[in-house]
Design an enzyme around this catalytic site. Structure first.
Site, PDB file in Angstrom:
ATOM      1  N   SER A 185      37.444   4.037 -19.204  1.00  0.00           N
ATOM      2  CA  SER A 185      38.718   4.712 -19.435  1.00  0.00           C
ATOM      3  C   SER A 185      39.864   3.890 -18.836  1.00  0.00           C
ATOM      4  O   SER A 185      40.079   2.745 -19.246  1.00  0.00           O
ATOM      5  CB  SER A 185      38.666   6.136 -18.881  1.00  0.00           C
ATOM      6  OG  SER A 185      39.728   6.917 -19.376  1.00  0.00           O
ATOM      7  N   GLU A 294      34.456  11.327 -28.100  1.00  0.00           N
ATOM      8  CA  GLU A 294      35.291  11.186 -26.903  1.00  0.00           C
ATOM      9  C   GLU A 294      36.091  12.456 -26.602  1.00  0.00           C
ATOM     10  O   GLU A 294      36.183  12.904 -25.451  1.00  0.00           O
ATOM     11  CB  GLU A 294      36.265  10.011 -27.083  1.00  0.00           C
ATOM     12  CG  GLU A 294      35.615   8.636 -27.194  1.00  0.00           C
ATOM     13  CD  GLU A 294      35.401   7.973 -25.839  1.00  0.00           C
ATOM     14  OE1 GLU A 294      35.697   8.608 -24.811  1.00  0.00           O
ATOM     15  OE2 GLU A 294      34.944   6.820 -25.824  1.00  0.00           O
ATOM     16  N   HIS A 376      33.734  11.914 -23.762  1.00  0.00           N
ATOM     17  CA  HIS A 376      34.329  10.969 -22.827  1.00  0.00           C
ATOM     18  C   HIS A 376      33.739  11.177 -21.439  1.00  0.00           C
ATOM     19  O   HIS A 376      33.544  12.310 -20.994  1.00  0.00           O
ATOM     20  CB  HIS A 376      35.842  11.208 -22.789  1.00  0.00           C
ATOM     21  CG  HIS A 376      36.613  10.207 -21.988  1.00  0.00           C
ATOM     22  ND1 HIS A 376      36.752   8.898 -22.373  1.00  0.00           N
ATOM     23  CD2 HIS A 376      37.313  10.337 -20.824  1.00  0.00           C
ATOM     24  CE1 HIS A 376      37.506   8.264 -21.486  1.00  0.00           C
ATOM     25  NE2 HIS A 376      37.846   9.111 -20.533  1.00  0.00           N
TER      26      HIS A 376
END
Length: 462
Positions: A185, A294, A376
């Site tokens: 990320s 995600e 995610h």
């Protein structure tokens, strides 16, 4: 019960933890405390220490709020602004020549710490690499644009940590000429910046970017953030003005979504993929990864929302809503959001590196967790083997399913192989077929799963 372990290093003697032969050395300083006159300054290196340094506890976290509602922050105001530290996990403290993986945590550049159990490097180290986890400045301390202060201080901290690794990691069994920078990320976008920066020449040799995102700010946008925060705190938008405010007051006033890299024309010259295109490093292999779903980690949009409205919110023609409906059916909004936030930024980063002649491997985590699917952050506890950490439990449940541990072991093997050789073990990505590893209970390799999404974005949705 873990014992203790002493090691004499080029930085000084250290006493760490012996986890059944795995050496764990915590809270090693790589930069002086960014406090007083050094607050908002570039990192000032720490070259070493006298005596035997206790390395059995993590160093202080950097200023930040809670990672999630109801969860405690890893930083307490009483911690103040301490030294910037890193942590070393080594499977062979007396050895040499092991590949090195330097891990930069995610958290949108406003939260996260290597002291959080999610980011423990022990399982990865046990797979055959020296693992270094790094704390760096976040939020306003690391990324607020201030006249007279260097931009992107959090990224500069990362470079300072890589310099420390280059200088000292051989003492822990690592090879300073086989250093892989890896992150997820915000950490992945940091990796893209580091890959494109001349300042890291000789400091990194491979790169792993897991779920890249963009959103880097122009100087004008960053100045607007600074002005707004200064007004909220009642101070001048200067180093002196903010220097009078206690860190906890800044944390309380800052907008969690307002910080991140500034396109300063020096360290950061564009979005992650633009920087790689502008300043190519084809000699550094790149492993680029994302998760299939995600957006399942984020608050869902209102039920029944029109995909066209979501497309417009991301700057696409409203016709993109229909295109995503044709592509993904009932999952159109989820797929569009996943593409916008992380999947396509990762693809663009991979393709930018491939376009300049860099070797690229790509993978998609398709295995679905019991509670949040292939969301995610799911790749982090799998990869690091931290399946019992609180964020992992929100995805995997308690106890985690047996398949999670088996898949995580496969991921670690591939990542360590990549760190050691520059090849994770499946066919590389190219600009024609875009061969991508699909991680599931049984891994498979196939053509680029994001090609159709990228076509929609390339046409603006029309």
């Amino acid at each position: 019960r873990p014992g203790s372990m002493e090691l004499r290093t080029s930085a000084g003697a250290v006493r760490g933890i012996d986890r059944d032969g795995l050496g764990v050395f915590l809270g090693l300083p790589y930069a002086q405390a960014p406090a007083g006159e050094r607050r908002f300054a570039a990192p000032a290196p720490v070259t070493g220490w006298g005596g035997v340094r206790d390395a059995t506890r993590y160093g202080p976290a950097v200023p930040q709020g809670p990672p999630a509602p109801g969860a405690p922050s890893p930083w307490r105001p009483a911690d103040g602004l301490g030294e910037l530290t890193l942590n070393v996990f080594t499977p062979d403290p007396g050895g040499s020549g092991l590949p090195v993986i330097v891990w930069f945590h995610g958290g949108a550049w406003v939260r996260g710490s290597p002291s959080m159990p999610l980011h423990d490097g022990g399982a990865m180290a046990a797979a055959g690499a020296v693992v270094v986890t790094v704390g760096f400045r976040l939020g306003a301390e690391g990324f607020l644009a201030l006249p007279g202060a260097p931009d992107n201080r959090g990224l500069r901290d990362q470079i300072a940590a890589l310099t420390w690794v280059h200088d000292h990691i051989a003492s822990f069994g690592g090879d300073p000429h086989r250093v892989t920078v890896a992150g997820q990320s915000g950490g992945a976008s940091s990796v893209a910046v580091l890959l494109a920066s001349p300042a890291t020449e000789g400091l990194l040799h491979r790169a792993v970017a897991q779920s890249v995102h963009g959103g880097f700010r122009t100087p004008g946008e960053a100045a607007g953030v600074t002005a707004g925060l200064a007004a909220a705190l009642g101070v001048e938008p200067t180093v002196d003005g903010f220097g009078t405010v206690a860190p906890e007051l800044v944390v309380d006033a800052q907008d969690a979504g307002a910080f991140g890299p500034v396109i300063d024309g020096d360290l950061v010259v564009g979005q992650p993929w633009e920087g790689i295109a502008a300043r190519p490093r084809p000699g550094v292999p790149l492993l680029a990864t994302w998760t299939a779903e995600e957006a399942r980690a984020f608050p869902p949009p209102p039920a029944g929302i029109d995909p066209a409205d979501v497309a417009a919110a991301f700057g696409l023609d409203r016709a993109a809503g229909a295109a995503y409906t044709a592509l993904a059916g009932d999952d159109a909004v989820l797929t569009l959001m996943s593409d916008a936030l992380h999947r396509l930024p990762t693809r663009w980063t991979a393709r930018a590196h491939a376009a300049v002649g860099g070797a690229v491997w790509a993978s998609e985590l398709a295995w679905r967790s019991p509670l949040l699917g292939a969301c995610h952050l799911l790749d982090v506890p799998l990869l690091l083997g931290t399946l019992d950490a609180r964020p992992a439990a929100r995805m995997l449940g308690t106890p985690p399913p047996p398949a999670a541990a088996a898949l995580g072991a496969d991921l670690r093997r591939a990542w360590v192989d990549f760190a050691a050789t520059g090849d994770p073990g499946w066919p590389p990505y190219d600009l024609v077929t875009g061969t991508t590893r699909r991680w599931d209970v049984v891994p498979t390799d196939g053509d680029d799963p994001l090609a159709a999404s990228d076509t929609i974005w390339a046409s603006g949705g029309a």
